[in-house]
Design a protein around this motif. Structure first.
Motif, PDB file in Angstrom:
ATOM      1  N   ALA A 141     -65.473   7.959 -19.481  1.00 45.62           N
ATOM      2  CA  ALA A 141     -65.866   6.554 -19.554  1.00 45.62           C
ATOM      3  C   ALA A 141     -65.659   6.035 -20.972  1.00 45.62           C
ATOM      4  O   ALA A 141     -66.063   6.677 -21.946  1.00 45.62           O
ATOM      5  N   ALA A 142     -65.037   4.873 -21.080  1.00 41.87           N
ATOM      6  CA  ALA A 142     -64.805   4.237 -22.374  1.00 41.87           C
ATOM      7  C   ALA A 142     -65.625   2.959 -22.466  1.00 41.87           C
ATOM      8  O   ALA A 142     -65.860   2.283 -21.461  1.00 41.87           O
ATOM      9  N   ILE A 143     -66.049   2.634 -23.677  1.00 41.71           N
ATOM     10  CA  ILE A 143     -66.713   1.353 -23.930  1.00 41.71           C
ATOM     11  C   ILE A 143     -65.641   0.362 -24.350  1.00 41.71           C
ATOM     12  O   ILE A 143     -64.908   0.598 -25.299  1.00 41.71           O
ATOM     13  N   TRP A 144     -65.561  -0.759 -23.635  1.00 43.09           N
ATOM     14  CA  TRP A 144     -64.444  -1.692 -23.779  1.00 43.09           C
ATOM     15  C   TRP A 144     -64.934  -3.001 -24.371  1.00 43.09           C
ATOM     16  O   TRP A 144     -65.775  -3.668 -23.781  1.00 43.09           O
ATOM     17  N   PRO A 145     -64.410  -3.421 -25.539  1.00 39.61           N
ATOM     18  CA  PRO A 145     -64.785  -4.735 -26.079  1.00 39.61           C
ATOM     19  C   PRO A 145     -64.293  -5.850 -25.160  1.00 39.61           C
ATOM     20  O   PRO A 145     -63.150  -5.823 -24.690  1.00 39.61           O
ATOM     21  N   THR A 146     -65.144  -6.832 -24.885  1.00 37.47           N
ATOM     22  CA  THR A 146     -64.780  -7.964 -24.034  1.00 37.47           C
ATOM     23  C   THR A 146     -65.206  -9.266 -24.708  1.00 37.47           C
ATOM     24  O   THR A 146     -65.914  -9.262 -25.713  1.00 37.47           O
ATOM     25  N   THR A 147     -64.806 -10.380 -24.109  1.00 31.56           N
ATOM     26  CA  THR A 147     -65.214 -11.675 -24.658  1.00 31.56           C
ATOM     27  C   THR A 147     -66.699 -11.935 -24.446  1.00 31.56           C
ATOM     28  O   THR A 147     -67.269 -12.816 -25.091  1.00 31.56           O
ATOM     29  N   ARG A 148     -67.336 -11.174 -23.563  1.00 34.40           N
ATOM     30  CA  ARG A 148     -68.770 -11.328 -23.323  1.00 34.40           C
ATOM     31  C   ARG A 148     -69.602 -10.279 -24.043  1.00 34.40           C
ATOM     32  O   ARG A 148     -70.817 -10.342 -24.035  1.00 34.40           O
ATOM     33  N   GLY A 149     -68.959  -9.273 -24.626  1.00 30.94           N
ATOM     34  CA  GLY A 149     -69.698  -8.200 -25.282  1.00 30.94           C
ATOM     35  C   GLY A 149     -68.965  -6.879 -25.115  1.00 30.94           C
ATOM     36  O   GLY A 149     -67.906  -6.670 -25.695  1.00 30.94           O
TER      37      GLY A 149
ATOM     38  N   ILE B  87     -53.615   4.121 -18.516  1.00 32.62           N
ATOM     39  CA  ILE B  87     -52.573   3.153 -18.860  1.00 32.62           C
ATOM     40  C   ILE B  87     -53.203   1.863 -19.374  1.00 32.62           C
ATOM     41  O   ILE B  87     -52.750   1.280 -20.376  1.00 32.62           O
ATOM     42  N   ALA B  88     -54.267   1.406 -18.711  1.00 31.25           N
ATOM     43  CA  ALA B  88     -54.945   0.187 -19.155  1.00 31.25           C
ATOM     44  C   ALA B  88     -55.496   0.354 -20.565  1.00 31.25           C
ATOM     45  O   ALA B  88     -55.372  -0.541 -21.410  1.00 31.25           O
ATOM     46  N   LEU B  89     -56.102   1.518 -20.835  1.00 34.41           N
ATOM     47  CA  LEU B  89     -56.683   1.767 -22.154  1.00 34.41           C
ATOM     48  C   LEU B  89     -55.617   1.776 -23.237  1.00 34.41           C
ATOM     49  O   LEU B  89     -55.744   1.114 -24.283  1.00 34.41           O
ATOM     50  N   LYS B  90     -54.535   2.534 -23.002  1.00 34.49           N
ATOM     51  CA  LYS B  90     -53.484   2.626 -24.011  1.00 34.49           C
ATOM     52  C   LYS B  90     -52.773   1.284 -24.201  1.00 34.49           C
ATOM     53  O   LYS B  90     -52.357   0.935 -25.317  1.00 34.49           O
ATOM     54  N   THR B  91     -52.628   0.524 -23.122  1.00 42.62           N
ATOM     55  CA  THR B  91     -52.012  -0.799 -23.239  1.00 42.62           C
ATOM     56  C   THR B  91     -52.872  -1.720 -24.087  1.00 42.62           C
ATOM     57  O   THR B  91     -52.372  -2.456 -24.949  1.00 42.62           O
ATOM     58  N   ALA B  92     -54.172  -1.692 -23.862  1.00 40.82           N
ATOM     59  CA  ALA B  92     -55.080  -2.545 -24.638  1.00 40.82           C
ATOM     60  C   ALA B  92     -55.073  -2.163 -26.111  1.00 40.82           C
ATOM     61  O   ALA B  92     -55.042  -3.034 -26.994  1.00 40.82           O
ATOM     62  N   GLU B  93     -55.092  -0.859 -26.393  1.00 40.03           N
ATOM     63  CA  GLU B  93     -55.062  -0.421 -27.795  1.00 40.03           C
ATOM     64  C   GLU B  93     -53.759  -0.840 -28.464  1.00 40.03           C
ATOM     65  O   GLU B  93     -53.753  -1.301 -29.609  1.00 40.03           O
ATOM     66  N   GLY B  94     -52.641  -0.668 -27.751  1.00 37.59           N
ATOM     67  CA  GLY B  94     -51.349  -1.056 -28.309  1.00 37.59           C
ATOM     68  C   GLY B  94     -51.245  -2.557 -28.525  1.00 37.59           C
ATOM     69  O   GLY B  94     -50.689  -3.017 -29.535  1.00 37.59           O
ATOM     70  N   THR B  95     -51.787  -3.338 -27.596  1.00 35.51           N
ATOM     71  CA  THR B  95     -51.747  -4.791 -27.730  1.00 35.51           C
ATOM     72  C   THR B  95     -52.579  -5.245 -28.924  1.00 35.51           C
ATOM     73  O   THR B  95     -52.183  -6.167 -29.655  1.00 35.51           O
ATOM     74  N   ALA B  96     -53.733  -4.607 -29.129  1.00 32.07           N
ATOM     75  CA  ALA B  96     -54.575  -4.955 -30.275  1.00 32.07           C
ATOM     76  C   ALA B  96     -53.827  -4.706 -31.585  1.00 32.07           C
ATOM     77  O   ALA B  96     -53.862  -5.544 -32.500  1.00 32.07           O
ATOM     78  N   ARG B  97     -53.141  -3.583 -31.673  1.00 32.79           N
ATOM     79  CA  ARG B  97     -52.370  -3.293 -32.885  1.00 32.79           C
ATOM     80  C   ARG B  97     -51.203  -4.270 -33.046  1.00 32.79           C
ATOM     81  O   ARG B  97     -50.870  -4.690 -34.158  1.00 32.79           O
ATOM     82  N   GLN B  98     -50.574  -4.625 -31.929  1.00 33.48           N
ATOM     83  CA  GLN B  98     -49.454  -5.559 -31.967  1.00 33.48           C
ATOM     84  C   GLN B  98     -49.902  -6.919 -32.492  1.00 33.48           C
ATOM     85  O   GLN B  98     -49.255  -7.522 -33.356  1.00 33.48           O
ATOM     86  N   ILE B  99     -51.025  -7.412 -31.999  1.00 31.88           N
ATOM     87  CA  ILE B  99     -51.536  -8.708 -32.455  1.00 31.88           C
ATOM     88  C   ILE B  99     -51.897  -8.648 -33.930  1.00 31.88           C
ATOM     89  O   ILE B  99     -51.630  -9.582 -34.693  1.00 31.88           O
ATOM     90  N   ALA B 100     -52.489  -7.532 -34.357  1.00 34.16           N
ATOM     91  CA  ALA B 100     -52.846  -7.373 -35.766  1.00 34.16           C
ATOM     92  C   ALA B 100     -51.595  -7.421 -36.651  1.00 34.16           C
ATOM     93  O   ALA B 100     -51.609  -8.044 -37.730  1.00 34.16           O
ATOM     94  N   GLU B 101     -50.507  -6.792 -36.187  1.00 34.43           N
ATOM     95  CA  GLU B 101     -49.264  -6.831 -36.947  1.00 34.43           C
ATOM     96  C   GLU B 101     -48.684  -8.238 -37.002  1.00 34.43           C
ATOM     97  O   GLU B 101     -48.179  -8.687 -38.040  1.00 34.43           O
ATOM     98  N   TYR B 102     -48.752  -8.948 -35.872  1.00 33.37           N
ATOM     99  CA  TYR B 102     -48.271 -10.326 -35.844  1.00 33.37           C
ATOM    100  C   TYR B 102     -49.039 -11.188 -36.839  1.00 33.37           C
ATOM    101  O   TYR B 102     -48.452 -11.982 -37.586  1.00 33.37           O
ATOM    102  N   LEU B 103     -50.368 -11.038 -36.849  1.00 36.66           N
ATOM    103  CA  LEU B 103     -51.196 -11.832 -37.759  1.00 36.66           C
ATOM    104  C   LEU B 103     -50.894 -11.480 -39.216  1.00 36.66           C
ATOM    105  O   LEU B 103     -50.793 -12.365 -40.079  1.00 36.66           O
TER     106      LEU B 103
END
Length: 355
Positions: free
Chosen positions: A129-137, A236-252
């Motif tokens: 089980a992973a704890i997932w950051p969301t827009t609600r918490g 797959i969902a977890l790794k995709t989310a982690e990769g997307t977070a890094r991608q957005i950070a690089e874009y910024l």
């Protein structure tokens, strides 16, 4: 006192990161004690740098360390009974520790944990089980890699495990639960998922509020407190989310350094960007909890720094303090007591894969 066993040889950085993490946790928690397993020649020098930590730490030398690239079968064959990973897990089994934390090889840690602790009586397969950051918490998402493929009864088990974790971690009385699917309509998805939905709707007085199917975009929205899936899709969902977070950070980062005006604008918005970075930082919620075993095992990221490893320790601490295992056992007993005989799980052959 809450006693935490530590595999000091796990992860990419070993004791150089792990020991400072223990110091950080001990500073915040005065009721924690550590049982540390590892090679004395590398662990003891780090411990000696922190005399106050040494006072609350019991150290055990281990000759063997499980490699990050070792296959689970190799780890069991060469590390059973003598590796730092095995002995940290065994400390939970024999009662000298309340939870085990390791940043080591995930497959090896799961294989050793299953072999040493065994699954709970009514659980077929464990889940991560992973704890997932969301827009609600934050939400709990499981399974994120332990069980590839799952039948309806195993998905129901995951829902019970995840809701118990949400209650223990977030202080909820009835967490909302959803099954990850390709659509929210009842006619969509694999038969196993649809069958699991029917079982959860008919489950009665469980300490959860089943909301039906959710889609991938609902995870980040925080539509439900607990998202249930099998390990292939979850990983797959977890790794995709982690990769997307890094991608957005690089874009910024690239956008903020492109022009002089952008760099000036960044200075004015630095606080906002820092809060965004903290929200997207996977280390902030570092640690996956192995659920369904007769003990609490937390897997930290292999590349975790001391702050991230400390977060994994704190997660294990909270699971112990809030009696996670007691909550799971109570929920499983209630579900199986109320489940109609017609929905009983078919008998399965004994799993001798670990033997």
């Amino acid at each position: 006192m809450i006693r935490i066993s530590i595999d000091a040889m796990g992860g990419d950085h070993g004791p150089a990161v792990i020991i400072p993490a223990l110091v950080a946790v001990a500073t915040r928690r005065n009721d924690v004690r550590f049982v540390v397993f590892g090679r004395e020649d590398v662990v003891r020098p780090e411990l000696n740098k922190h005399p106050r930590l040494a006072e609350i730490t019991e150290f055990h030398h281990c000759d063997v360390a499980v490699g990050m690239d070792d296959k689970p079968s190799q780890a069991l064959r060469h590390g059973r009974g003598k590796s730092s990973m095995w002995q940290a897990i065994d400390a939970v089994k024999n009662g000298s520790a309340d939870a085990c934390i390791s940043a080591g090889n995930t497959g090896a840690l799961m294989a050793m944990s299953k072999f040493c602790l065994r699954t709970m009586a009514t659980i077929d397969r464990p889940a991560i089980a992973a704890i997932w950051p969301t827009t609600r918490g934050e939400s709990v998402v499981l399974d994120v890699g332990a069980t590839i493929g799952a039948d309806a009864h195993q998905l129901v088990d995951f829902a019970i495990l995840g809701s118990a974790m949400a209650r223990a971690l977030f202080g909820m009385e009835r967490p909302t639960v959803g099954l990850l699917n390709v659509g929210v309509e009842e006619i969509k998805g694999q038969e196993e998922v649809k069958d699991a939905g029917r079982l959860l709707r008919d489950a009665g007085q469980l300490a959860m509020d089943y909301k039906g199917f959710v889609e991938g975009n609902d995870i980040g929205k925080g539509t439900v407190d607990v998202v249930v899936t099998e390990g292939f899709a979850g990983n797959i969902a977890l790794k995709t989310a982690e990769g997307t977070a890094r991608q957005i950070a690089e874009y910024l980062r690239a956008a903020m350094s492109r022009t002089l005006m952008a760099r000036i604008g960044y200075l004015f918005a630095k606080g906002a960007f820092q809060r965004l970075r903290e929200k997207m930082d996977v280390r902030r919620v570092n640690g996956g909890v192995f659920l369904g075993l007769n003990g609490i095992i937390v897997k930290s990221h292999g590349g975790a720094d001391s702050e991230a490893f400390a977060a994994a320790i704190e997660l294990g601490y909270d699971m112990v303090r809030n009696r996670l295992l007691d909550r799971i056992e109570a929920d499983l007993d209630l579900f199986h007591a109320r489940r109609p005989q017609s929905t009983a799980r078919p008998a399965e052959p004994a799993d001798d894969s670990n033997e």
